[in-house]
Design a protein around this motif. Structure first.
Motif, PDB file in Angstrom:
ATOM      1  N   THR A 173       0.864  -1.186   0.000  1.00  0.00           N
ATOM      2  CA  THR A 173       0.000   0.000   0.000  1.00  0.00           C
ATOM      3  C   THR A 173       0.899   1.235   0.000  1.00  0.00           C
ATOM      4  O   THR A 173       2.079   1.134   0.375  1.00  0.00           O
ATOM      5  N   PRO A 174       0.361   2.402  -0.357  1.00  0.00           N
ATOM      6  CA  PRO A 174       1.194   3.615  -0.326  1.00  0.00           C
ATOM      7  C   PRO A 174       1.780   3.883   1.061  1.00  0.00           C
ATOM      8  O   PRO A 174       2.933   4.296   1.184  1.00  0.00           O
ATOM      9  N   ILE A 175       1.011   3.613   2.119  1.00  0.00           N
ATOM     10  CA  ILE A 175       1.517   3.860   3.484  1.00  0.00           C
ATOM     11  C   ILE A 175       2.706   2.943   3.782  1.00  0.00           C
ATOM     12  O   ILE A 175       3.729   3.366   4.332  1.00  0.00           O
ATOM     13  N   VAL A 176       2.579   1.688   3.400  1.00  0.00           N
ATOM     14  CA  VAL A 176       3.675   0.730   3.631  1.00  0.00           C
ATOM     15  C   VAL A 176       4.906   1.125   2.817  1.00  0.00           C
ATOM     16  O   VAL A 176       6.040   1.107   3.322  1.00  0.00           O
ATOM     17  N   GLU A 177       4.686   1.524   1.565  1.00  0.00           N
ATOM     18  CA  GLU A 177       5.828   1.900   0.715  1.00  0.00           C
ATOM     19  C   GLU A 177       6.565   3.105   1.303  1.00  0.00           C
ATOM     20  O   GLU A 177       7.791   3.150   1.325  1.00  0.00           O
ATOM     21  N   GLU A 178       5.782   4.071   1.795  1.00  0.00           N
ATOM     22  CA  GLU A 178       6.394   5.267   2.376  1.00  0.00           C
ATOM     23  C   GLU A 178       7.221   4.887   3.605  1.00  0.00           C
ATOM     24  O   GLU A 178       8.335   5.379   3.811  1.00  0.00           O
TER      25      GLU A 178
END
Ligand code: GLA
Length: 337
Positions: A277-282
């Protein structure tokens, strides 16, 4: 019957091998020192439970339809029915695992701690199979066997190389000089509300074409014509190989190699399996810039939850919620007194 007991079952962090277990592939998880402790007495068919990190108590009589019980109590009700002993208990539950949705197998720890009391200890692989069936009945999601085997078969200081086809379990010590960190991404997700089941369906659909994924090689994967299915399966077949490679890197104490496999596993999980997810990638982008952190990967069923990082001892990931992971000296157990 009023035996008093304390049971404990740990959560787990999976180092590599995601969505490989339900097609009989390989996984490489580690039990955590974080887990669930139940203290109480056995009863004749009445279940009462209070939890330190849940606001509602549960109370019901056996037999019970687990679906008639809400939230965390459903896992207990399902465990009581799967134990098949007619036993209930009156327990206080204490957890130092964060409540659900973290990818650290809180629900397996809850189920396993309950089964140790309600069924009794015994063959741990058989108990793990019972725990899996119990969780599937509670959630309706056809998970694999990794979480329950990790919780019940953990070995002090080791990750477990588990073959989910024949259930062989080989402990591999964590190399000296490697610290394993678990970082909560801050994104909670329940597996039942995630795309877990659609990923699973793609794996079984591919098996209808190329045969068991646990035996498949990447050349067979490339013969698949559906581009989405091909990507999903590329991940699973690749992770089966990465489990063996990571276990070999641990045995050789080759930390740079283990770290590069962790990174490769994450890219495959994110790009081929599309489970990130974008949060995990960040969060991962942040972690790998921190001093001493070699590599990081989304762990568990995907779509949020937790990240596992390989680091130098004493490294600080500079995030809100994190733990240093080490498989505990005393794993899942039950004591009667
Ligand atoms: C969840 C499931 C496991 C496994 C992982 C993905 O944790 O409970 O059986 O499939 O996801 O590796």
């Amino acid at each position: 019957m009023s035996a008093s007991f304390t049971s404990f079952a740990p959560g787990r962090v999976n180092l590599i091998g995601e969505h490989t277990d339900y097609t009989g592939g390989l996984v490489f998880p580690m039990a955590l020192e974080l887990g669930i402790t139940m203290t109480g007495t056995l009863t004749e068919g009445v279940v009462t439970a209070r939890s330190s990190n849940q606001s509602n108590d549960i109370h019901f009589e056996l037999p019970v339809d687990p679906q008639s019980i809400d939230s965390w109590g459903r896992f207990i009700a399902s465990a009581a029915m799967h134990a098949g002993t007619g036993r209930g208990f009156d327990v206080d539950i204490d957890s130092n695992l964060p409540a659900g949705g973290t990818g650290l197998s809180t629900s397996s720890a809850l189920t396993c701690a309950a089964l140790l009391a309600l069924h009794g200890d015994g063959d741990r692989v058989e108990l793990a199979k019972m725990a899996r069936a119990s969780e599937i009945a509670a959630t309706g999601v056809e998970i694999g066997n990794m979480d329950q085997l990790s919780s019940l078969c953990g070995v002090d200081g080791s990750a477990l190389l588990i073959d989910c086809h024949d259930f062989s379990i080989n402990p591999v010590p964590v190399p000296e000089g490697l610290e394993i960190l678990v970082i909560h991404s801050g994104q909670q997700r329940e597996i039942a509300d995630s795309e877990y089941a659609t990923r699973r369906d793609a794996c079984f659909a591919a098996e209808d074409i190329i045969g068991p994924l646990r035996l498949a090689d990447l050349a067979a994967v490339e013969t698949l014509t559906d581009p989405v299915m091909k990507k999903r399966v590329r991940h699973v077949v690749g992770d089966n190989h990465r489990v063996r490679a990571m276990a070999a890197a641990f045995e050789a104490s080759d930390i740079p190699l283990a770290a590069s496999i962790l990174t490769e596993g994450h890219r495959s999980y994110a790009d081929n399996f599309e489970a990130s997810t974008p949060i995990v990638e960040e969060m991962i982008d942040h972690l790998v810039t921190q001093p001493g952190i070699h590599a990081a990967r989304l762990t568990g069923g995907g779509f949020g939850g937790s990240i596992v990082a390989f680091a130098e001892p004493g490294s600080n990931p500079n995030v809100d919620t994190w733990w240093t992971a080490s498989a505990p000296a005393q794993g899942a157990h039950i004591t009667f007194y």
